[in-house]
Design a protein around this motif. Structure first.
Motif, PDB file in Angstrom:
ATOM      1  N   GLN A 116      -9.431  -0.876  -3.314  1.00 39.89           N
ATOM      2  CA  GLN A 116     -10.376  -1.016  -4.152  1.00 39.89           C
ATOM      3  C   GLN A 116      -9.955  -0.864  -5.431  1.00 39.89           C
ATOM      4  O   GLN A 116     -10.261  -1.661  -6.366  1.00 39.89           O
ATOM      5  CB  GLN A 116     -11.350   0.240  -3.800  1.00 39.89           C
ATOM      6  N   GLY A 173      -2.016  10.330  -2.149  1.00 40.07           N
ATOM      7  CA  GLY A 173      -3.455  11.066  -1.722  1.00 40.07           C
ATOM      8  C   GLY A 173      -4.606  10.284  -1.465  1.00 40.07           C
ATOM      9  O   GLY A 173      -5.230  10.855  -0.803  1.00 40.07           O
ATOM     10  N   LEU A 174      -4.449   8.798  -1.759  1.00 41.43           N
ATOM     11  CA  LEU A 174      -5.508   8.103  -1.554  1.00 41.43           C
ATOM     12  C   LEU A 174      -5.350   7.078  -0.099  1.00 41.43           C
ATOM     13  O   LEU A 174      -4.188   6.908   0.299  1.00 41.43           O
ATOM     14  CB  LEU A 174      -5.500   6.709  -2.666  1.00 41.43           C
ATOM     15  N   SER A 175      -6.466   6.966   0.242  1.00 37.80           N
ATOM     16  CA  SER A 175      -6.447   6.358   1.507  1.00 37.80           C
ATOM     17  C   SER A 175      -5.955   4.694   1.277  1.00 37.80           C
ATOM     18  O   SER A 175      -6.171   4.204   0.284  1.00 37.80           O
ATOM     19  CB  SER A 175      -7.752   6.322   2.464  1.00 37.80           C
ATOM     20  N   ASP A 176      -5.813   3.834   2.482  1.00 36.80           N
ATOM     21  CA  ASP A 176      -5.377   2.504   2.346  1.00 36.80           C
ATOM     22  C   ASP A 176      -6.768   1.834   1.637  1.00 36.80           C
ATOM     23  O   ASP A 176      -6.469   1.033   0.642  1.00 36.80           O
ATOM     24  CB  ASP A 176      -5.325   1.827   3.499  1.00 36.80           C
ATOM     25  N   GLU A 177      -7.707   2.222   1.809  1.00 33.50           N
ATOM     26  CA  GLU A 177      -9.160   1.528   1.432  1.00 33.50           C
ATOM     27  C   GLU A 177      -9.328   1.899  -0.011  1.00 33.50           C
ATOM     28  O   GLU A 177      -9.684   1.011  -0.783  1.00 33.50           O
ATOM     29  CB  GLU A 177     -10.383   1.997   2.319  1.00 33.50           C
ATOM     30  N   GLN A 178      -9.039   3.034  -0.484  1.00 33.81           N
ATOM     31  CA  GLN A 178      -9.169   3.469  -1.640  1.00 33.81           C
ATOM     32  C   GLN A 178      -8.184   2.941  -2.697  1.00 33.81           C
ATOM     33  O   GLN A 178      -8.526   2.238  -3.726  1.00 33.81           O
ATOM     34  CB  GLN A 178      -9.035   4.974  -1.961  1.00 33.81           C
ATOM     35  N   ILE A 179      -7.017   2.573  -2.038  1.00 28.10           N
ATOM     36  CA  ILE A 179      -6.006   1.688  -2.920  1.00 28.10           C
ATOM     37  C   ILE A 179      -6.371   0.336  -3.132  1.00 28.10           C
ATOM     38  O   ILE A 179      -6.081  -0.146  -4.054  1.00 28.10           O
ATOM     39  CB  ILE A 179      -4.539   2.034  -2.271  1.00 28.10           C
ATOM     40  N   ARG A 233       1.001   4.054  -2.885  1.00 26.89           N
ATOM     41  CA  ARG A 233       0.692   5.284  -2.615  1.00 26.89           C
ATOM     42  C   ARG A 233       1.871   6.308  -3.185  1.00 26.89           C
ATOM     43  O   ARG A 233       1.619   7.221  -3.645  1.00 26.89           O
ATOM     44  CB  ARG A 233       0.389   5.615  -1.216  1.00 26.89           C
ATOM     45  N   LEU A 271       0.901  -1.077  -0.208  1.00 19.64           N
ATOM     46  CA  LEU A 271       0.169   0.008  -0.057  1.00 19.64           C
ATOM     47  C   LEU A 271       0.786   1.173   0.061  1.00 19.64           C
ATOM     48  O   LEU A 271       0.472   2.297  -0.696  1.00 19.64           O
ATOM     49  CB  LEU A 271      -0.975   0.062   1.115  1.00 19.64           C
TER      50      LEU A 271
END
Length: 184
Positions: free
Chosen positions: A101, A93-99, A87, A83
Protein backbone atom coordinates in the motif's frame (compact mmCIF):
# COMPACT_ATOMS: atom_id res chain seq x y z
CA UNK A 1 -24.84 24.53 -62.12
CA UNK A 2 -22.17 22.39 -60.56
CA UNK A 3 -21.92 21.83 -56.82
CA UNK A 4 -18.82 20.87 -54.96
CA UNK A 5 -18.84 18.83 -51.77
CA UNK A 6 -18.48 20.78 -48.53
CA UNK A 7 -14.99 20.85 -47.14
CA UNK A 8 -14.21 18.49 -44.27
CA UNK A 9 -14.27 20.91 -41.34
CA UNK A 10 -12.52 19.78 -38.15
CA UNK A 11 -11.96 22.06 -35.19
CA UNK A 12 -9.04 20.89 -33.05
CA UNK A 13 -9.99 20.86 -29.37
CA UNK A 14 -6.64 19.78 -27.96
CA UNK A 15 -3.41 18.26 -29.20
CA UNK A 16 -0.90 16.36 -27.06
CA UNK A 17 2.10 14.07 -27.38
CA UNK A 18 1.42 10.37 -26.89
CA UNK A 19 3.94 9.47 -24.16
CA UNK A 20 6.45 11.74 -25.93
CA UNK A 21 6.79 13.48 -29.29
CA UNK A 22 9.00 10.63 -30.49
CA UNK A 23 6.21 8.09 -29.98
CA UNK A 24 3.08 9.71 -31.31
CA UNK A 25 0.31 12.23 -30.95
CA UNK A 26 -3.23 12.48 -29.63
CA UNK A 27 -5.61 14.97 -31.23
CA UNK A 28 -9.13 15.65 -30.03
CA UNK A 29 -11.25 17.38 -32.60
CA UNK A 30 -14.87 18.18 -33.33
CA UNK A 31 -16.71 18.07 -36.61
CA UNK A 32 -20.35 17.89 -37.64
CA UNK A 33 -20.66 14.40 -36.10
CA UNK A 34 -19.28 15.39 -32.69
CA UNK A 35 -15.99 15.02 -30.83
CA UNK A 36 -13.43 12.36 -31.79
CA UNK A 37 -10.03 11.48 -30.41
CA UNK A 38 -7.40 10.35 -32.90
CA UNK A 39 -4.28 8.56 -31.70
CA UNK A 40 -1.38 8.45 -34.14
CA UNK A 41 1.50 6.18 -33.12
CA UNK A 42 4.73 6.18 -35.07
CA UNK A 43 7.70 5.57 -32.78
CA UNK A 44 10.88 7.03 -34.27
CA UNK A 45 13.17 4.58 -36.07
CA UNK A 46 10.74 1.69 -35.55
CA UNK A 47 9.15 1.48 -38.97
CA UNK A 48 5.81 0.91 -37.23
CA UNK A 49 2.69 3.00 -37.49
CA UNK A 50 -0.81 2.79 -36.06
CA UNK A 51 -3.82 5.10 -36.13
CA UNK A 52 -6.82 4.72 -33.83
CA UNK A 53 -9.95 6.85 -33.53
CA UNK A 54 -12.07 6.81 -30.39
CA UNK A 55 -15.12 8.55 -29.03
CA UNK A 56 -14.66 10.25 -25.65
CA UNK A 57 -16.55 7.42 -23.90
CA UNK A 58 -14.36 4.79 -25.60
CA UNK A 59 -11.28 6.76 -24.53
CA UNK A 60 -12.52 6.73 -20.92
CA UNK A 61 -13.08 2.96 -21.12
CA UNK A 62 -9.58 2.52 -22.55
CA UNK A 63 -8.11 4.71 -19.80
CA UNK A 64 -9.88 2.61 -17.14
CA UNK A 65 -8.60 -0.60 -18.73
CA UNK A 66 -5.06 0.77 -18.97
CA UNK A 67 -5.24 1.82 -15.31
CA UNK A 68 -6.35 -1.66 -14.25
CA UNK A 69 -3.57 -3.31 -16.28
CA UNK A 70 -1.00 -0.84 -14.92
CA UNK A 71 -2.13 -1.44 -11.32
CA UNK A 72 -1.91 -5.22 -11.80
CA UNK A 73 1.50 -4.97 -13.46
CA UNK A 74 2.74 -2.62 -10.76
CA UNK A 75 1.58 -4.98 -8.01
CA UNK A 76 3.46 -7.80 -9.75
CA UNK A 77 6.61 -5.68 -9.43
CA UNK A 78 6.39 -5.86 -5.64
CA UNK A 79 8.22 -9.17 -5.53
CA UNK A 80 9.11 -10.92 -2.26
CA UNK A 81 12.68 -9.60 -2.69
CA UNK A 82 11.44 -5.99 -3.09
CA UNK A 83 9.14 -6.35 -0.09
CA UNK A 84 11.94 -7.84 2.02
CA UNK A 85 14.30 -5.04 0.96
CA UNK A 86 11.70 -2.39 1.80
CA UNK A 87 10.97 -4.01 5.18
CA UNK A 88 14.64 -4.40 6.09
CA UNK A 89 15.83 -0.96 5.00
CA UNK A 90 12.86 1.39 5.22
CA UNK A 91 9.66 -0.03 6.71
CA UNK A 92 10.49 -2.39 9.59
CA UNK A 93 7.56 -4.07 11.26
CA UNK A 94 5.08 -3.59 8.42
CA UNK A 95 3.25 -6.48 6.75
CA UNK A 96 3.58 -7.22 3.03
CA UNK A 97 0.16 -5.69 2.41
CA UNK A 98 1.05 -2.51 4.32
CA UNK A 99 4.33 -2.20 2.39
CA UNK A 100 2.51 -2.71 -0.93
CA UNK A 101 0.00 0.00 0.00
CA UNK A 102 2.82 2.40 0.85
CA UNK A 103 4.69 1.55 -2.38
CA UNK A 104 1.49 1.93 -4.45
CA UNK A 105 0.79 5.33 -2.89
CA UNK A 106 4.38 6.44 -3.46
CA UNK A 107 4.30 5.24 -7.07
CA UNK A 108 1.05 7.14 -7.61
CA UNK A 109 2.53 10.29 -6.09
CA UNK A 110 5.82 10.07 -8.00
CA UNK A 111 4.33 8.77 -11.24
CA UNK A 112 6.57 5.71 -11.04
CA UNK A 113 10.29 5.94 -10.29
CA UNK A 114 10.08 3.65 -7.25
CA UNK A 115 12.04 0.67 -8.52
CA UNK A 116 15.70 1.28 -9.13
CA UNK A 117 18.77 -0.73 -10.10
CA UNK A 118 18.41 -4.54 -10.14
CA UNK A 119 14.86 -4.55 -8.86
CA UNK A 120 15.71 -2.81 -5.59
CA UNK A 121 13.87 0.22 -4.35
CA UNK A 122 15.31 3.43 -5.68
CA UNK A 123 17.29 5.23 -2.96
CA UNK A 124 15.14 8.35 -3.41
CA UNK A 125 11.97 6.31 -2.92
CA UNK A 126 13.50 4.75 0.18
CA UNK A 127 14.41 8.15 1.53
CA UNK A 128 10.84 9.36 0.98
CA UNK A 129 9.47 6.26 2.75
CA UNK A 130 11.74 6.91 5.75
CA UNK A 131 10.69 10.58 5.82
CA UNK A 132 6.99 9.64 5.62
CA UNK A 133 7.43 7.13 8.44
CA UNK A 134 9.21 9.79 10.51
CA UNK A 135 6.41 12.27 9.84
CA UNK A 136 3.80 9.71 10.87
CA UNK A 137 5.70 9.12 14.13
CA UNK A 138 5.91 12.87 14.74
CA UNK A 139 2.18 13.23 14.03
CA UNK A 140 1.38 10.50 16.57
CA UNK A 141 3.74 12.06 19.13
CA UNK A 142 2.22 15.51 18.59
CA UNK A 143 -1.25 14.02 19.03
CA UNK A 144 -0.19 12.39 22.31
CA UNK A 145 1.32 15.67 23.53
CA UNK A 146 -1.88 17.54 22.61
CA UNK A 147 -3.97 14.98 24.49
CA UNK A 148 -1.69 15.20 27.54
CA UNK A 149 -1.73 18.99 27.38
CA UNK A 150 -5.54 19.04 27.30
CA UNK A 151 -5.69 16.57 30.19
CA UNK A 152 -3.15 18.51 32.27
CA UNK A 153 -4.74 21.86 31.50
CA UNK A 154 -7.81 20.55 33.31
CA UNK A 155 -5.57 20.06 36.34
CA UNK A 156 -4.24 23.59 35.93
CA UNK A 157 -7.78 24.94 35.91
CA UNK A 158 -8.56 22.95 39.05
CA UNK A 159 -5.31 24.18 40.65
CA UNK A 160 -6.22 27.78 39.84
CA UNK A 161 -9.70 27.30 41.34
CA UNK A 162 -8.31 25.58 44.44
CA UNK A 163 -5.81 28.40 44.91
CA UNK A 164 -8.65 30.91 44.74
CA UNK A 165 -10.70 28.89 47.22
CA UNK A 166 -7.66 28.58 49.56
CA UNK A 167 -7.13 32.33 49.44
CA UNK A 168 -10.81 32.89 50.26
CA UNK A 169 -10.62 30.33 53.10
CA UNK A 170 -7.51 32.07 54.48
CA UNK A 171 -9.41 35.35 54.33
CA UNK A 172 -12.40 33.79 56.14
CA UNK A 173 -10.03 32.16 58.74
CA UNK A 174 -8.38 35.50 59.31
CA UNK A 175 -11.83 37.07 59.70
CA UNK A 176 -12.96 34.42 62.23
CA UNK A 177 -9.66 34.63 64.07
CA UNK A 178 -10.01 38.37 64.26
CA UNK A 179 -13.65 38.12 65.35
CA UNK A 180 -12.89 35.50 67.98
CA UNK A 181 -10.34 37.64 69.72
CA UNK A 182 -11.56 39.66 72.65
CA UNK A 183 -11.15 43.32 72.26
CA UNK A 184 -8.51 44.68 74.60
Amino acid sequence: MATTPAADRRDVIVRSAFISDEVGEIVAWRDSEGPTIDIHLEPEDSGQRADVSLTPSEARDLARQLREVADTAQRAGWTPAVLADARERYLPGLSDEQIMQRLDALTERLGGLVLGFRGKLDWRAGRILVAETGNQLLDRAAGAVDTAEQHLSGYQQALDQLSTVKAELDHVRHFFTHESELPR
